[in-house]
Motif scaffolding. Structure first.
Motif, PDB file in Angstrom:
ATOM      1  N   GLY A   3      -8.567 -21.004 -18.167  1.00  0.00           N
ATOM      2  CA  GLY A   3      -8.395 -19.799 -18.956  1.00  0.00           C
ATOM      3  C   GLY A   3      -6.966 -19.340 -19.146  1.00  0.00           C
ATOM      4  O   GLY A   3      -6.006 -20.064 -18.868  1.00  0.00           O
ATOM      5  N   ILE A   4      -6.844 -18.102 -19.641  1.00  0.00           N
ATOM      6  CA  ILE A   4      -5.537 -17.512 -19.929  1.00  0.00           C
ATOM      7  C   ILE A   4      -4.826 -17.193 -18.612  1.00  0.00           C
ATOM      8  O   ILE A   4      -5.347 -16.476 -17.771  1.00  0.00           O
ATOM      9  CB  ILE A   4      -5.692 -16.228 -20.761  1.00  0.00           C
ATOM     10  CG1 ILE A   4      -6.422 -16.510 -22.083  1.00  0.00           C
ATOM     11  CG2 ILE A   4      -4.327 -15.609 -21.039  1.00  0.00           C
ATOM     12  CD1 ILE A   4      -6.775 -15.260 -22.858  1.00  0.00           C
ATOM     13  N   PHE A  15     -12.513 -17.100 -23.787  1.00  0.00           N
ATOM     14  CA  PHE A  15     -13.856 -17.422 -24.270  1.00  0.00           C
ATOM     15  C   PHE A  15     -14.936 -17.211 -23.208  1.00  0.00           C
ATOM     16  O   PHE A  15     -16.124 -17.337 -23.510  1.00  0.00           O
ATOM     17  CB  PHE A  15     -13.928 -18.832 -24.883  1.00  0.00           C
ATOM     18  CG  PHE A  15     -13.377 -19.949 -24.032  1.00  0.00           C
ATOM     19  CD1 PHE A  15     -14.117 -20.516 -23.019  1.00  0.00           C
ATOM     20  CD2 PHE A  15     -12.115 -20.461 -24.290  1.00  0.00           C
ATOM     21  CE1 PHE A  15     -13.626 -21.566 -22.266  1.00  0.00           C
ATOM     22  CE2 PHE A  15     -11.609 -21.512 -23.537  1.00  0.00           C
ATOM     23  CZ  PHE A  15     -12.359 -22.064 -22.524  1.00  0.00           C
ATOM     24  N   PHE A  16     -14.533 -16.849 -22.001  1.00  0.00           N
ATOM     25  CA  PHE A  16     -15.504 -16.458 -20.972  1.00  0.00           C
ATOM     26  C   PHE A  16     -15.605 -14.934 -20.853  1.00  0.00           C
ATOM     27  O   PHE A  16     -15.970 -14.409 -19.799  1.00  0.00           O
ATOM     28  CB  PHE A  16     -15.117 -17.048 -19.619  1.00  0.00           C
ATOM     29  CG  PHE A  16     -15.264 -18.549 -19.526  1.00  0.00           C
ATOM     30  CD1 PHE A  16     -16.295 -19.219 -20.164  1.00  0.00           C
ATOM     31  CD2 PHE A  16     -14.370 -19.294 -18.766  1.00  0.00           C
ATOM     32  CE1 PHE A  16     -16.435 -20.599 -20.073  1.00  0.00           C
ATOM     33  CE2 PHE A  16     -14.497 -20.671 -18.655  1.00  0.00           C
ATOM     34  CZ  PHE A  16     -15.534 -21.326 -19.314  1.00  0.00           C
ATOM     35  N   TYR A  17     -15.262 -14.220 -21.911  1.00  0.00           N
ATOM     36  CA  TYR A  17     -15.209 -12.754 -21.858  1.00  0.00           C
ATOM     37  C   TYR A  17     -16.532 -12.106 -21.467  1.00  0.00           C
ATOM     38  O   TYR A  17     -16.539 -10.980 -20.961  1.00  0.00           O
ATOM     39  CB  TYR A  17     -14.756 -12.194 -23.214  1.00  0.00           C
ATOM     40  CG  TYR A  17     -15.756 -12.376 -24.329  1.00  0.00           C
ATOM     41  CD1 TYR A  17     -16.721 -11.405 -24.584  1.00  0.00           C
ATOM     42  CD2 TYR A  17     -15.751 -13.517 -25.130  1.00  0.00           C
ATOM     43  CE1 TYR A  17     -17.654 -11.577 -25.604  1.00  0.00           C
ATOM     44  CE2 TYR A  17     -16.664 -13.697 -26.132  1.00  0.00           C
ATOM     45  CZ  TYR A  17     -17.622 -12.725 -26.370  1.00  0.00           C
ATOM     46  OH  TYR A  17     -18.546 -12.905 -27.376  1.00  0.00           O
ATOM     47  N   PRO A  33      -7.898 -12.864 -15.797  1.00  0.00           N
ATOM     48  CA  PRO A  33      -8.555 -14.083 -15.314  1.00  0.00           C
ATOM     49  C   PRO A  33      -9.972 -13.791 -14.805  1.00  0.00           C
ATOM     50  O   PRO A  33     -10.157 -12.901 -13.962  1.00  0.00           O
ATOM     51  CB  PRO A  33      -7.648 -14.550 -14.171  1.00  0.00           C
ATOM     52  CG  PRO A  33      -7.009 -13.292 -13.661  1.00  0.00           C
ATOM     53  CD  PRO A  33      -6.866 -12.383 -14.852  1.00  0.00           C
ATOM     54  N   VAL A  34     -10.934 -14.523 -15.346  1.00  0.00           N
ATOM     55  CA  VAL A  34     -12.341 -14.279 -15.008  1.00  0.00           C
ATOM     56  C   VAL A  34     -12.610 -14.623 -13.549  1.00  0.00           C
ATOM     57  O   VAL A  34     -13.408 -13.966 -12.881  1.00  0.00           O
ATOM     58  CB  VAL A  34     -13.257 -15.086 -15.946  1.00  0.00           C
ATOM     59  CG1 VAL A  34     -14.720 -14.882 -15.604  1.00  0.00           C
ATOM     60  CG2 VAL A  34     -13.009 -14.669 -17.400  1.00  0.00           C
ATOM     61  N   GLU A  76      -1.604 -19.674  -7.945  1.00  0.00           N
ATOM     62  CA  GLU A  76      -0.500 -19.961  -8.863  1.00  0.00           C
ATOM     63  C   GLU A  76      -0.443 -21.440  -9.206  1.00  0.00           C
ATOM     64  O   GLU A  76      -0.088 -21.813 -10.328  1.00  0.00           O
ATOM     65  CB  GLU A  76       0.833 -19.520  -8.256  1.00  0.00           C
ATOM     66  CG  GLU A  76       1.040 -18.016  -8.246  1.00  0.00           C
ATOM     67  CD  GLU A  76       2.439 -17.639  -7.794  1.00  0.00           C
ATOM     68  OE1 GLU A  76       3.345 -18.510  -7.841  1.00  0.00           O
ATOM     69  OE2 GLU A  76       2.626 -16.488  -7.392  1.00  0.00           O
ATOM     70  N   TYR A  77      -0.799 -22.277  -8.227  1.00  0.00           N
ATOM     71  CA  TYR A  77      -0.813 -23.724  -8.448  1.00  0.00           C
ATOM     72  C   TYR A  77      -2.198 -24.240  -8.093  1.00  0.00           C
ATOM     73  O   TYR A  77      -2.687 -24.019  -6.976  1.00  0.00           O
ATOM     74  CB  TYR A  77       0.259 -24.417  -7.601  1.00  0.00           C
ATOM     75  CG  TYR A  77       0.401 -25.887  -7.915  1.00  0.00           C
ATOM     76  CD1 TYR A  77       1.145 -26.303  -9.012  1.00  0.00           C
ATOM     77  CD2 TYR A  77      -0.215 -26.844  -7.116  1.00  0.00           C
ATOM     78  CE1 TYR A  77       1.278 -27.647  -9.318  1.00  0.00           C
ATOM     79  CE2 TYR A  77      -0.081 -28.196  -7.425  1.00  0.00           C
ATOM     80  CZ  TYR A  77       0.661 -28.590  -8.520  1.00  0.00           C
ATOM     81  OH  TYR A  77       0.790 -29.915  -8.821  1.00  0.00           O
ATOM     82  N   ILE A  78      -2.833 -24.911  -9.054  1.00  0.00           N
ATOM     83  CA  ILE A  78      -4.214 -25.370  -8.869  1.00  0.00           C
ATOM     84  C   ILE A  78      -4.162 -26.814  -8.377  1.00  0.00           C
ATOM     85  O   ILE A  78      -4.272 -27.767  -9.156  1.00  0.00           O
ATOM     86  CB  ILE A  78      -5.014 -25.227 -10.175  1.00  0.00           C
ATOM     87  CG1 ILE A  78      -4.877 -23.796 -10.721  1.00  0.00           C
ATOM     88  CG2 ILE A  78      -6.492 -25.555  -9.944  1.00  0.00           C
ATOM     89  CD1 ILE A  78      -5.344 -23.626 -12.156  1.00  0.00           C
TER      90      ILE A  78
END
Length: 244
Positions: free
Chosen positions: A39-40, A63-65, A71-72, A77-79
């Motif tokens: 996401g954003i 689009f997961f609004y 962030p949903v 910070e680092y995935i």
């Protein structure tokens, strides 16, 4: 670089979104950018600003609004690899709930909103997407052939809906695949389907890449492949949109 947080009216509520566009006023071609499943977040906002710097109004919807504003889910910070299983355990139910019907309903709302922004000029728009966002970009382009002049998707499952969806695309297309996502044989099969559909396209595997190669906040990041992505995306937009 001017940026905004916006809310897009949809059939199911309001989708929060990030927008970036050139400074100095005026009207610019519109680009709808679909994020990956994460996401954003800062890396997506930076990509949107980068693209806007080339003369485009870039809209990035959450689009997961339906599950909340971005962030949903809580993201580090680092995935990195060590956190991916826990993150995906939260993401998969959201992805599974995002049906084709929801995608298409939202796409119409996003395009309607984008084209009525005061900073967006008349004329066709482009759609680009990453990971699952690549599939959403394909579905959007297929559903709006008279409006979408270009579609680009990177490390996305672009052929998931089969040849029928590809056959509905009239936009110029670029697909940049990860080496870990697609075998050369699968690439040939996809490209044959694009040929049969009469699509004007380029479709290639980016060398030495794994899924997610454009995203600098993940272990998948490949700087050379990110640059190749810009080298493919910018000429595509330049040749199809109004400022080209």
């Amino acid at each position: 670089m001017p940026t905004k947080m916006l809310h897009i009216p949809t059939a199911d509520g309001q989708a929060d979104a990030f927008a970036a566009f050139p400074d100095g006023g005026g009207r610019h071609p519109g680009v709808l950018m679909y994020a990956d499943g994460f996401g954003i977040r800062p890396v997506l906002r930076e990509m949107a600003r980068n693209l806007a710097g080339h003369g485009y109004y870039v809209l990035v919807p959450n689009f997961f609004y339906r599950h909340g504003p971005a962030p949903v889910i809580e993201l580090p910070e680092y995935i990195g690899e060590e956190v991916r299983p826990a993150v995906f355990a939260q993401l998969m139910p959201l992805i599974e709930a995002h049906t084709t019907e929801r995608v298409l309903s939202d796409a119409a709302a996003y395009l309607g909103f984008l084209t009525t922004q005061p900073e967006v000029g008349a004329g066709p728009i482009a759609v680009t997407g990453y990971c699952i966002g690549g599939l959403l970009a394909v579905r959007t382009a297929a559903a709006h052939p008279g409006q979408v002049a270009a579609v680009a998707a990177f490390h996305g499952p672009v052929g998931a809906d089969g040849p029928r969806t590809l056959a509905e695309i009239t936009a110029q297309v670029h697909f940049g695949h990860a080496e870990s996502d697609l075998t050369p044989e699968a690439l040939s099969e996809l490209n044959r389907a694009l040929d049969a559909a009469g699509v004007d396209y380029t479709s290639e595997i980016y060398p030495g890449t794994v899924h997610g190669f454009t995203m600098s906040d993940t272990d998948a990041f490949n700087p050379a492949a990110l640059q190749l992505h810009w080298d493919r995306l910018l000429p595509l937009l330049g040749s199809t949109l109004a400022n080209g």
